[in-house]
Scaffold this active site. Structure first.
Site, PDB file in Angstrom:
ATOM      1  N   CYS A   8       0.819  -1.214   0.000  1.00 27.62           N
ATOM      2  CA  CYS A   8       0.000   0.000   0.000  1.00 27.62           C
ATOM      3  C   CYS A   8       0.858   1.273   0.000  1.00 27.62           C
ATOM      4  O   CYS A   8       1.792   1.383   0.795  1.00 27.62           O
ATOM      5  CB  CYS A   8      -0.873  -0.042   1.251  1.00 27.62           C
ATOM      6  N   ARG A  25     -12.738   0.515  -4.479  1.00 27.75           N
ATOM      7  CA  ARG A  25     -12.206   0.458  -3.122  1.00 27.75           C
ATOM      8  C   ARG A  25     -11.783   1.847  -2.637  1.00 27.75           C
ATOM      9  O   ARG A  25     -11.697   2.116  -1.446  1.00 27.75           O
ATOM     10  CB  ARG A  25     -10.993  -0.489  -3.156  1.00 27.75           C
TER      11      ARG A  25
HETATM   12  P1  RVP Z   1      -0.665  -6.879   4.081  1.00 28.86           P
HETATM   13  O1  RVP Z   1      -1.161  -8.072   4.865  1.00 28.86           O
HETATM   14  O2  RVP Z   1       0.313  -6.070   4.836  1.00 28.86           O
HETATM   15  O3  RVP Z   1      -0.167  -7.296   2.732  1.00 28.86           O
HETATM   16  O4  RVP Z   1      -1.927  -5.921   3.871  1.00 28.86           O
HETATM   17  C1  RVP Z   1      -3.103  -6.355   3.255  1.00 28.86           C
HETATM   18  C2  RVP Z   1      -4.100  -5.215   3.308  1.00 28.86           C
HETATM   19  O5  RVP Z   1      -3.643  -4.096   2.540  1.00 28.86           O
HETATM   20  C3  RVP Z   1      -5.457  -5.541   2.701  1.00 28.86           C
HETATM   21  O6  RVP Z   1      -6.284  -6.282   3.540  1.00 28.86           O
HETATM   22  C4  RVP Z   1      -6.002  -4.139   2.430  1.00 28.86           C
HETATM   23  O7  RVP Z   1      -6.580  -3.557   3.560  1.00 28.86           O
HETATM   24  C5  RVP Z   1      -4.756  -3.349   2.075  1.00 28.86           C
HETATM   25  N1  RVP Z   1      -4.611  -3.160   0.634  1.00 28.86           N
HETATM   26  C6  RVP Z   1      -4.992  -3.955  -0.387  1.00 28.86           C
HETATM   27  N2  RVP Z   1      -4.633  -3.358  -1.537  1.00 28.86           N
HETATM   28  C7  RVP Z   1      -4.048  -2.204  -1.183  1.00 28.86           C
HETATM   29  C8  RVP Z   1      -3.496  -1.198  -2.074  1.00 28.86           C
HETATM   30  O8  RVP Z   1      -3.387  -1.413  -3.270  1.00 28.86           O
HETATM   31  N3  RVP Z   1      -3.140  -0.074  -1.512  1.00 28.86           N
HETATM   32  N4  RVP Z   1      -4.037  -2.096   0.147  1.00 28.86           N
END
Ligand code: RVP
Length: 502
Positions: A321, A420
């Site tokens: 993210c 989203r």
């Molecule tokens: P991680 O477990 O740290 O990989 O995080 C997963 C989380 O990141 C998802 O459950 C969602 O809330 C968030 N996410 C998913 N896509 C993105 C993005 O493209 N920014 N963020």
């Protein structure tokens, strides 16, 4: 004047747990990781409509949660939220595949009529590879059961040509059968009592529902925590958005989805409250919908009052993210979890209603799961963690001599899940909030989750806790300095085997 939070926000890597007293009873095999998924009247002694056997759910992401991963995770006792960034039909088909997958209950694929010949039985067995054939009146998988025939019932060289199944089968009157609704352990008792290798399950009209095989029960025993609904089907969730829920939700209910989550990067909004209200009004309060994400008490209170069945915490902490870089919004995941969990407890004190909270994103090490629970999360959502496993939907590749899997954010150009990040109004204004990446391949989910939970249970015992609520009550958390973080890994030595560092 703008509001300033008085403390900097922190993340999991900045905390450690300080052990408490472990009694002789406090051993990992006594630990229960059962946890509520949806809101319930705790004060009134109500049980949650859905609980999980482990505090882990998989992220609503294309690279993470399809039907294959959902089945693998439900076997361990957790829940996947099948990604919503696909057509309603495709998402419903994934949900339906999870619901029709029944470990231990097999739809018979070798079926014959009593008037068929033994030669036909042999031909069918060769085709299906199964030596047991159900004999039904019309030869179909769900026809009226009249008997069973296996390769051990006849020696073809000793039978006259064209001999009929009815002459050699074990007739229904001599067979053990189970009735629809039987559990696998009840079936197993009968299989052992009657010394049979399989048990046909029939409905009230005597029609064949499924077969349970002796060998499949042992597979089932590998998964003592599996999460099943009242019809012995795996429990599965689905991600939805704030735009097409009036069409998506009924299609997913029809497919068998047990729970929904409004998948959004930022949930403190008019759109989430409206979606919760519309869904509960139109489809009833029995339809369970989580909401989020929020990072403070105010956001939690808003969604709890809007009827969210659980609330998800986290903005910008996901491994893929880049929301914080792009928009400058977010909060350290540990601080957000601590504050929202406190708000959940206050809401419970006031109303008697317990609204579970989920810490979503930013879990890097196994101990971060324990930290999130200790900070008050009822369960955690993980993306990167699950993307690494064999069962995740993404491609497995070799990069620089290492097995990796692809992992991309829902806010990346690859996923194009702009809903989203939607704030209503005109569409098509999106910019990227996620990246496309590789993660190291980590084998099968069963082994990975087993190891993670072993560590969680051990740490809980170190804190003197046998349940998640007990951990939340007893945990002593300390912030650590950056110097003491270095002290936490192997240091001042030359490590021989790098795998020791993981
Ligand atoms: P991680 O477990 O740290 O990989 O995080 C997963 C989380 O990141 C998802 O459950 C969602 O809330 C968030 N996410 C998913 N896509 C993105 C993005 O493209 N920014 N963020």
């Amino acid at each position: 004047m703008a509001f300033y939070f008085s403390e900097p926000s922190h993340t999991f890597g900045e905390y450690l747990l300080v052990p408490g007293y472990s009694s002789e009873n406090c051993i990992p095999s006594n630990v229960s990781l059962r946890t509520p998924l949806v809101r319930f009247n705790k004060k009134g002694g109500e049980e949650p409509a859905i609980s999980m056997n482990i505090p882990m759910v998989s992220a609503v992401m294309q690279a993470v949660s399809d039907d294959k991963l959902a089945i693998a995770l439900a076997k361990e006792g957790g829940i996947s939220f099948i990604y919503g960034s696909q057509s309603i039909e495709d998402q419903a088909a994934m949900v339906a595949r999870v619901k029709s997958y029944k470990a231990g209950y097999v739809t018979s694929d070798s079926n014959v009529r009593p008037d068929q010949t033994l030669e036909e039985v042999i031909a069918l067995s060769e085709k299906t590879g199964h030596s047991t054939c159900a004999v039904t009146e019309d030869g179909s998988a769900h026809g009226k059961l009249v008997g069973i025939i296996t390769s051990k019932d006849f020696r073809i060289s000793h039978c006259k040509s064209g001999a009929k199944v009815s002459e050699y089968m074990t007739p229904l009157s001599d067979m053990a059968v189970g009735h629809e609704g039987i559990t696998l352990s009840e079936a197993n008792e009968i299989i052992w009592d009657k010394k049979v290798n399989q048990l046909p399950v029939i409905d009230k009209d005597g029609k064949l529902v499924s077969l349970i095989f002796r060998k499949d029960y042992s597979t089932h025993e590998t998964y003592p925590n599996e999460l099943l609904d009242s019809n012995h089907r795996y429990i599965v969730g689905a991600g939805i958005n704030t735009r097409d829920y009036m069409e998506r939700v009924p299609a997913l209910i029809e497919a068998g989805a047990d729970v929904f989550v409004l998948d959004s990067s930022e949930g403190y909004s008019y759109w989430q409250a409206k979606a919760l209200k519309d869904i509960h009004e139109k489809f009833g309060k029995d339809v369970k919908v989580g909401a989020g994400n929020v990072v403070d008490a105010e956001g939690f209170r808003f969604l709890a009052e809007a009827g969210a069945d659980f609330v998800k915490i986290g903005i910008g902490g996901g491994s893929i993210c880049i929301t914080r870089e792009q928009k400058g919004i977010g909060r350290g995941q540990a601080t957000a979890t601590i504050e929202v969990a406190k708000a959940r407890d206050e809401y419970f004190k006031e109303t008697g209603i317990y609204v579970p909270v989920c810490s979503d994103g930013g879990i890097v090490h196994d101990y971060h799961v324990t930290l999130a629970l200790a900070m008050g999360a009822d369960f955690v959502m993980l993306g990167r963690y699950f993307a690494r496993f064999e069962e995740s939907p993404s491609n497995k590749l070799v990069v620089n001599g290492q097995y990796v899997k692809e992992y991309w954010g829902e806010g990346s150009n690859r996923a194009r899940n702009w809903q989203r990040y939607d704030l209503g109004g005109k569409k098509g204004m999106a910019f990227e909030e996620g990246v496309d990446s590789y993660v190291p391949y980590a084998g099968h989910l069963h082994d990975g989750v087993g190891m993670t939970l072993k560590k969680v249970a051990h740490t809980m015992c170190n804190c003197g806790a046998l349940t998640i609520p007990e951990l939340q009550e007893k945990a002593k958390l300390t912030l650590v300095s950056s110097v003491s973080i270095t002290e936490g890994g192997a240091h001042d030595v030359i490590v021989k085997n790098t795998s020791l560092q993981s």
